[in-house]
Design a protein around this motif. Sequence first.
Motif, PDB file in Angstrom:
ATOM      1  N   ARG A   1       0.849  -1.190   0.000  1.00  0.00           N
ATOM      2  CA  ARG A   1       0.000   0.000   0.000  1.00  0.00           C
ATOM      3  C   ARG A   1       0.891   1.250   0.000  1.00  0.00           C
ATOM      4  NH1 ARG A   1      -5.263   0.978   1.014  1.00  0.00           N
ATOM      5  NH2 ARG A   1      -5.877   2.951   1.972  1.00  0.00           N
ATOM      6  N   GLY A   2       0.653   2.157  -0.918  1.00  0.00           N
ATOM      7  CA  GLY A   2       1.445   3.386  -1.002  1.00  0.00           C
ATOM      8  C   GLY A   2       2.712   3.248  -1.822  1.00  0.00           C
ATOM      9  N   LEU A   3       2.844   2.160  -2.602  1.00  0.00           N
ATOM     10  CA  LEU A   3       4.072   1.921  -3.359  1.00  0.00           C
ATOM     11  C   LEU A   3       4.349   3.027  -4.379  1.00  0.00           C
ATOM     12  CD1 LEU A   3       6.471   0.155  -4.180  1.00  0.00           C
ATOM     13  CD2 LEU A   3       4.947  -1.074  -5.750  1.00  0.00           C
ATOM     14  N   MET A   4       3.324   3.483  -5.097  1.00  0.00           N
ATOM     15  CA  MET A   4       3.544   4.501  -6.127  1.00  0.00           C
ATOM     16  C   MET A   4       4.068   5.800  -5.522  1.00  0.00           C
ATOM     17  SD  MET A   4       3.045   2.845  -8.760  1.00  0.00           S
ATOM     18  CE  MET A   4       3.398   4.222  -9.857  1.00  0.00           C
ATOM     19  N   LEU A   5       3.577   6.159  -4.353  1.00  0.00           N
ATOM     20  CA  LEU A   5       4.051   7.364  -3.682  1.00  0.00           C
ATOM     21  C   LEU A   5       5.469   7.155  -3.145  1.00  0.00           C
ATOM     22  CD1 LEU A   5       0.784   8.399  -1.809  1.00  0.00           C
ATOM     23  CD2 LEU A   5       1.915   9.666  -3.665  1.00  0.00           C
ATOM     24  N   THR A   6       5.771   5.936  -2.759  1.00  0.00           N
ATOM     25  CA  THR A   6       7.122   5.620  -2.304  1.00  0.00           C
ATOM     26  C   THR A   6       8.108   5.767  -3.459  1.00  0.00           C
ATOM     27  OG1 THR A   6       6.218   4.016  -0.718  1.00  0.00           O
ATOM     28  CG2 THR A   6       8.575   3.909  -1.148  1.00  0.00           C
TER      29      THR A   6
ATOM     30  N   VAL B   1       4.443  12.845   2.973  1.00  0.00           N
ATOM     31  CA  VAL B   1       3.237  13.145   3.740  1.00  0.00           C
ATOM     32  C   VAL B   1       2.072  12.298   3.250  1.00  0.00           C
ATOM     33  CG1 VAL B   1       1.513  14.912   4.303  1.00  0.00           C
ATOM     34  CG2 VAL B   1       3.949  15.513   4.248  1.00  0.00           C
ATOM     35  N   PHE B   2       1.854  12.294   1.941  1.00  0.00           N
ATOM     36  CA  PHE B   2       0.740  11.540   1.375  1.00  0.00           C
ATOM     37  C   PHE B   2       0.941  10.032   1.537  1.00  0.00           C
ATOM     38  CE2 PHE B   2       0.822  15.412  -1.507  1.00  0.00           C
ATOM     39  CZ  PHE B   2      -0.151  16.083  -0.778  1.00  0.00           C
ATOM     40  N   LYS B   3       2.168   9.574   1.372  1.00  0.00           N
ATOM     41  CA  LYS B   3       2.471   8.150   1.548  1.00  0.00           C
ATOM     42  C   LYS B   3       2.173   7.706   2.978  1.00  0.00           C
ATOM     43  CE  LYS B   3       6.330   6.825   2.918  1.00  0.00           C
ATOM     44  NZ  LYS B   3       5.888   5.978   4.074  1.00  0.00           N
ATOM     45  N   THR B   4       2.596   8.522   3.933  1.00  0.00           N
ATOM     46  CA  THR B   4       2.388   8.187   5.342  1.00  0.00           C
ATOM     47  C   THR B   4       0.902   8.105   5.668  1.00  0.00           C
ATOM     48  OG1 THR B   4       4.467   9.248   5.988  1.00  0.00           O
ATOM     49  CG2 THR B   4       2.840   8.904   7.716  1.00  0.00           C
ATOM     50  N   ARG B   5       0.128   9.046   5.163  1.00  0.00           N
ATOM     51  CA  ARG B   5      -1.310   9.045   5.426  1.00  0.00           C
ATOM     52  C   ARG B   5      -1.992   7.824   4.821  1.00  0.00           C
ATOM     53  NH1 ARG B   5      -3.952  14.975   5.673  1.00  0.00           N
ATOM     54  NH2 ARG B   5      -2.580  15.779   7.302  1.00  0.00           N
TER      55      ARG B   5
ATOM     56  N   TYR C   1      -9.200   6.410   2.094  1.00  0.00           N
ATOM     57  CA  TYR C   1      -8.550   6.767   0.840  1.00  0.00           C
ATOM     58  C   TYR C   1      -8.592   5.583  -0.127  1.00  0.00           C
ATOM     59  CZ  TYR C   1      -6.599  10.429   3.851  1.00  0.00           C
ATOM     60  OH  TYR C   1      -6.443  11.456   4.739  1.00  0.00           O
ATOM     61  N   LYS C   2      -8.893   5.867  -1.392  1.00  0.00           N
ATOM     62  CA  LYS C   2      -8.962   4.828  -2.408  1.00  0.00           C
ATOM     63  C   LYS C   2      -7.601   4.515  -3.019  1.00  0.00           C
ATOM     64  CE  LYS C   2     -13.661   6.215  -3.643  1.00  0.00           C
ATOM     65  NZ  LYS C   2     -14.544   6.755  -4.715  1.00  0.00           N
ATOM     66  N   GLY C   3      -6.671   5.463  -2.902  1.00  0.00           N
ATOM     67  CA  GLY C   3      -5.351   5.260  -3.488  1.00  0.00           C
ATOM     68  C   GLY C   3      -4.530   6.523  -3.436  1.00  0.00           C
ATOM     69  N   SER C   4      -3.448   6.548  -4.206  1.00  0.00           N
ATOM     70  CA  SER C   4      -2.493   7.658  -4.168  1.00  0.00           C
ATOM     71  C   SER C   4      -3.113   8.990  -4.582  1.00  0.00           C
ATOM     72  CB  SER C   4      -1.298   7.336  -5.076  1.00  0.00           C
ATOM     73  OG  SER C   4      -0.645   6.163  -4.645  1.00  0.00           O
ATOM     74  N   ILE C   5      -3.824   9.010  -5.697  1.00  0.00           N
ATOM     75  CA  ILE C   5      -4.433  10.246  -6.180  1.00  0.00           C
ATOM     76  C   ILE C   5      -5.487  10.745  -5.199  1.00  0.00           C
ATOM     77  CG2 ILE C   5      -5.713  11.361  -8.033  1.00  0.00           C
ATOM     78  CD1 ILE C   5      -2.865  10.561  -8.769  1.00  0.00           C
TER      79      ILE C   5
ATOM     80  N   VAL D   1      -5.706  10.268  -1.908  1.00  0.00           N
ATOM     81  CA  VAL D   1      -5.160  10.818  -0.669  1.00  0.00           C
ATOM     82  C   VAL D   1      -4.595  12.216  -0.901  1.00  0.00           C
ATOM     83  CG1 VAL D   1      -2.830   9.847  -0.936  1.00  0.00           C
ATOM     84  CG2 VAL D   1      -3.708  10.329   1.349  1.00  0.00           C
ATOM     85  N   ILE D   2      -4.028  12.453  -2.069  1.00  0.00           N
ATOM     86  CA  ILE D   2      -3.509  13.788  -2.404  1.00  0.00           C
ATOM     87  C   ILE D   2      -4.658  14.785  -2.513  1.00  0.00           C
ATOM     88  CG2 ILE D   2      -2.349  15.163  -4.175  1.00  0.00           C
ATOM     89  CD1 ILE D   2      -0.678  12.682  -4.845  1.00  0.00           C
ATOM     90  N   GLN D   3      -5.690  14.404  -3.253  1.00  0.00           N
ATOM     91  CA  GLN D   3      -6.822  15.307  -3.465  1.00  0.00           C
ATOM     92  C   GLN D   3      -7.547  15.629  -2.169  1.00  0.00           C
ATOM     93  OE1 GLN D   3      -9.042  13.051  -6.405  1.00  0.00           O
ATOM     94  NE2 GLN D   3      -8.129  14.193  -8.112  1.00  0.00           N
ATOM     95  N   LYS D   4      -7.834  14.628  -1.370  1.00  0.00           N
ATOM     96  CA  LYS D   4      -8.583  14.848  -0.130  1.00  0.00           C
ATOM     97  C   LYS D   4      -7.761  15.617   0.902  1.00  0.00           C
ATOM     98  CE  LYS D   4     -11.802  10.960  -0.447  1.00  0.00           C
ATOM     99  NZ  LYS D   4     -12.222   9.655   0.113  1.00  0.00           N
ATOM    100  N   SER D   5      -6.465  15.346   0.982  1.00  0.00           N
ATOM    101  CA  SER D   5      -5.617  16.040   1.954  1.00  0.00           C
ATOM    102  C   SER D   5      -5.546  17.533   1.648  1.00  0.00           C
ATOM    103  CB  SER D   5      -4.202  15.440   1.951  1.00  0.00           C
ATOM    104  OG  SER D   5      -4.217  14.107   2.411  1.00  0.00           O
ATOM    105  N   ILE D   6      -5.339  17.872   0.374  1.00  0.00           N
ATOM    106  CA  ILE D   6      -5.243  19.282  -0.023  1.00  0.00           C
ATOM    107  C   ILE D   6      -6.603  19.963   0.075  1.00  0.00           C
ATOM    108  CG2 ILE D   6      -4.744  20.843  -1.937  1.00  0.00           C
ATOM    109  CD1 ILE D   6      -2.588  18.907  -2.852  1.00  0.00           C
TER     110      ILE D   6
END
Length: 291
Positions: A154-159, A215-219, A231-235, A237-242
């Motif tokens: 989970r979070g590999l793409m952000l890693t 930040v996004f990866k950790t969340r 969160y459904k995925g990488s995109i 978590v970025i959208q919802k966090s911002i």
Amino acid sequence: MAADFVAGTLGGVAGVLVGHPFDTVKVRLQTQSSVAPKYSGAFNCCIKIIKQETVFGLFKGMASPLVGLTFINTLVFGVQGNVQRQFDQSSLYSHFISGSLAGFVQSFISGPMELAKIKVQIDTQGKERKGKYHGSIDALRKIYRMEGFRGCYRGLMLTIARDTPGLGIYFMSYEFYCSEIAKMYADGQIGIMGLLTAGGLSGMTSWVCTYSFDVFKTRLQAEGLDGQNKYKGSIDVIQKSIRNEGIRVINKGLGTQLLRAFPTNAAIFTCATLSLELMGQTSNNSNGRQG
């Protein structure tokens, strides 16, 4: 060369021992609620962890990075050193490319390792009550049992987005700082203090450039402790966090990370470089302590 792998191992151990308490504070700050924050800042977070969980709370989840990061540094320094030697000359470009390749490779190991570490770090139940996980290995085992192999990544793409350019900047900036510091000395020998300074600054430079992905990866990796994922995925978590916290969310916990980055990476690079010299090898980063 084998010496690169040995130097990376020793550097990795030194880095984990120095930096893990800072990392625990950073993770707690990154994952706390913006509506009802538990900590007012890094110092407040540190004090509360010690009061509620004893000083050992700062070292929660260290088993995973102690094993994982040591292996990762072995891999990173080995890959970077051997790839960099394939270039005709030691340039900033060659250090960036070889570092980026090492960062891409390490992502597939650091992803599950950091997932387990984060789960343990945020699994807070105080001094008396036991948390959900008994350690990093137990966390990874339970994640695999519940979510399978995919859940462990989970979070590999952000890693990958963080580590690929991050490691390129890391090694390139170390080469640059070593060269610039060496110019201050007539004999070109930058010494121990020079190595510590160059290593610390390179770590800080790398994190400033790639911190938002962390930040996004950790969340994304931290959620699910209560059995629910928002969160459904990488995109997503970025959208919802911002959307919920504004653009400033990308720097949440950055101060703590920079405080951690300097001593941690100073220890890693200095230990690795000195290890290469003791083994009679010339470091591919600014020729060891030469400018």
